[in-house]
Design an enzyme around this catalytic site. Structure first.
Site, mmCIF file in Angstrom:
data_model
loop_
_atom_site.group_PDB
_atom_site.id
_atom_site.type_symbol
_atom_site.label_atom_id
_atom_site.label_comp_id
_atom_site.label_asym_id
_atom_site.label_seq_id
_atom_site.Cartn_x
_atom_site.Cartn_y
_atom_site.Cartn_z
ATOM 1 N N LYS A 42 0.854 -1.189 0.000
ATOM 2 C CA LYS A 42 0.000 0.000 0.000
ATOM 3 C C LYS A 42 0.888 1.236 0.000
ATOM 4 O O LYS A 42 1.736 1.409 0.875
ATOM 5 C CB LYS A 42 -0.916 0.027 1.224
ATOM 6 C CG LYS A 42 -1.825 1.245 1.270
ATOM 7 C CD LYS A 42 -2.732 1.234 2.491
ATOM 8 C CE LYS A 42 -2.052 1.796 3.718
ATOM 9 N NZ LYS A 42 -1.910 3.278 3.662
ATOM 10 N N ASP A 70 -3.414 4.058 -1.974
ATOM 11 C CA ASP A 70 -4.352 4.514 -0.950
ATOM 12 C C ASP A 70 -4.306 6.041 -0.879
ATOM 13 O O ASP A 70 -3.714 6.621 0.027
ATOM 14 C CB ASP A 70 -3.996 3.892 0.399
ATOM 15 C CG ASP A 70 -5.025 4.224 1.470
ATOM 16 O OD1 ASP A 70 -6.179 4.519 1.112
ATOM 17 O OD2 ASP A 70 -4.666 4.187 2.669
ATOM 18 N N LYS A 72 -7.256 7.980 -1.252
ATOM 19 C CA LYS A 72 -8.545 8.487 -0.759
ATOM 20 C C LYS A 72 -8.979 9.711 -1.568
ATOM 21 O O LYS A 72 -9.224 10.799 -1.032
ATOM 22 C CB LYS A 72 -8.464 8.812 0.736
ATOM 23 C CG LYS A 72 -8.114 7.614 1.605
ATOM 24 C CD LYS A 72 -8.046 7.971 3.081
ATOM 25 C CE LYS A 72 -7.702 6.761 3.932
ATOM 26 N NZ LYS A 72 -6.312 6.292 3.750
ATOM 27 N N PHE A 74 -10.766 12.579 -3.342
ATOM 28 C CA PHE A 74 -11.981 13.331 -3.014
ATOM 29 C C PHE A 74 -11.899 14.658 -3.756
ATOM 30 O O PHE A 74 -11.122 15.551 -3.391
ATOM 31 C CB PHE A 74 -12.070 13.573 -1.501
ATOM 32 C CG PHE A 74 -13.359 14.232 -1.065
ATOM 33 C CD1 PHE A 74 -14.402 13.469 -0.563
ATOM 34 C CD2 PHE A 74 -13.530 15.599 -1.171
ATOM 35 C CE1 PHE A 74 -15.596 14.080 -0.161
ATOM 36 C CE2 PHE A 74 -14.713 16.219 -0.775
ATOM 37 C CZ PHE A 74 -15.744 15.448 -0.271
ATOM 38 N N THR A 79 -12.505 15.319 -12.051
ATOM 39 C CA THR A 79 -11.118 15.271 -11.598
ATOM 40 C C THR A 79 -10.780 13.900 -11.030
ATOM 41 O O THR A 79 -9.703 13.348 -11.286
ATOM 42 C CB THR A 79 -10.862 16.364 -10.543
ATOM 43 O OG1 THR A 79 -11.082 17.641 -11.147
ATOM 44 C CG2 THR A 79 -9.438 16.306 -10.014
#
Length: 237
Positions: A42, A70, A72, A74, A79
């Site tokens: 990871k 990893d 995440k 947002f 995009t």
């Protein structure tokens, strides 16, 4: 133990090592030290900002390793979609998205076969943290709701504390891949609030576990990883 039928994943790939270090030298040293005791890595946000993310990812892929990005993600859906497309071109295996349905759909639409994982509730959050964030439901209800929507959208799976895995297996299709961070082989003393051991997570129905500090900070990281691999072999064999 859950009645969930384990997915046909090679045992040695079920352990994902969180390579959460700030620079390339430390990352390369750990990869060298761990050798064949770890086959799935990871790579998180801290290392992404080192400027060597794709260099290391390419090296790991050349060694036959798997990569879990990893990050995440947002952002606005277009995009997120373009970012996922960039990762897919680097042969990344998994990527995390920590957003709403539109963000998840954009990620799935651009994944090109890469597994999109929805973040349900961070393992560093407890009930008080959810209250602060304005979630008027318990953690299990939040995780189940996000997991069901993620699977409907086309995500490969979810990131979930092991404490919610049994509920996921009871109420969500077995097609869902469940990856559990916050795995601790001993009593937890750090900032992860909702943790369990590897055997407990797999007994509940996890497909993969993510382990970082218990390996990275061990006196002998390779031995720590091999010990976890032995625990996994014992459980699945």
């Amino acid at each position: 133990m859950t009645s969930h039928t384990p997915k046909p994943i090679p045992n040695h790939e079920r352990l994902i090592f969180a390579l959460d270090v700030p620079d390339l030298d430390q990352a390369q040293q750990l990869v060298h030290t761990l050798g064949d005791s770890v086959s799935f890595y990871k790579l998180g946000l801290e290392f992404f900002l080192s400027g060597h993310y794709f260099e290391l990812a390419d090296t790991l892929k050349a060694q036959g390793k798997k990569i879990f990005a990893d990050l995440k993600l947002f952002d606005i859906p277009p995009t997120v979609g373009r970012a996922v497309a960039q990762l897919a071109r680097r042969d990344v295996d998994f990527v995390t998205v920590h957003g709403n349905d539109a963000m998840l759909k954009a990620a799935v639409d651009h994944a090109q076969g890469m597994g999109v994982l929805a973040v349900t509730a961070l393992t560093s959050l407890d009930r008080g943290d959810l209250d602060d964030l304005g979630f008027d439901c318990d953690i299990e209800a939040l995780v189940l709701s996000r997991a069901k929507r993620a699977l409907e959208i086309g995500c490969r799976g979810v990131i979930s504390s092991g404490l919610e895995v049994s509920a996921l297996r009871a109420h969500v299709s077995d097609a869902l891949t469940v990856i559990c961070p916050g795995i601790r082989p001993v009593d937890n003393v750090d900032d992860q609030k909702r943790t369990m051991t590897a055997t407990e997570a797999f007994s509940a129905g996890a497909d993969y576990i993510v382990v970082g500090r218990p390996i990275r900070d061990a006196a002998d990281p390779r031995q720590a990883a091999e010990s976890l691999q032995s625990e996994i072999d014992l459980f699945f064999n």
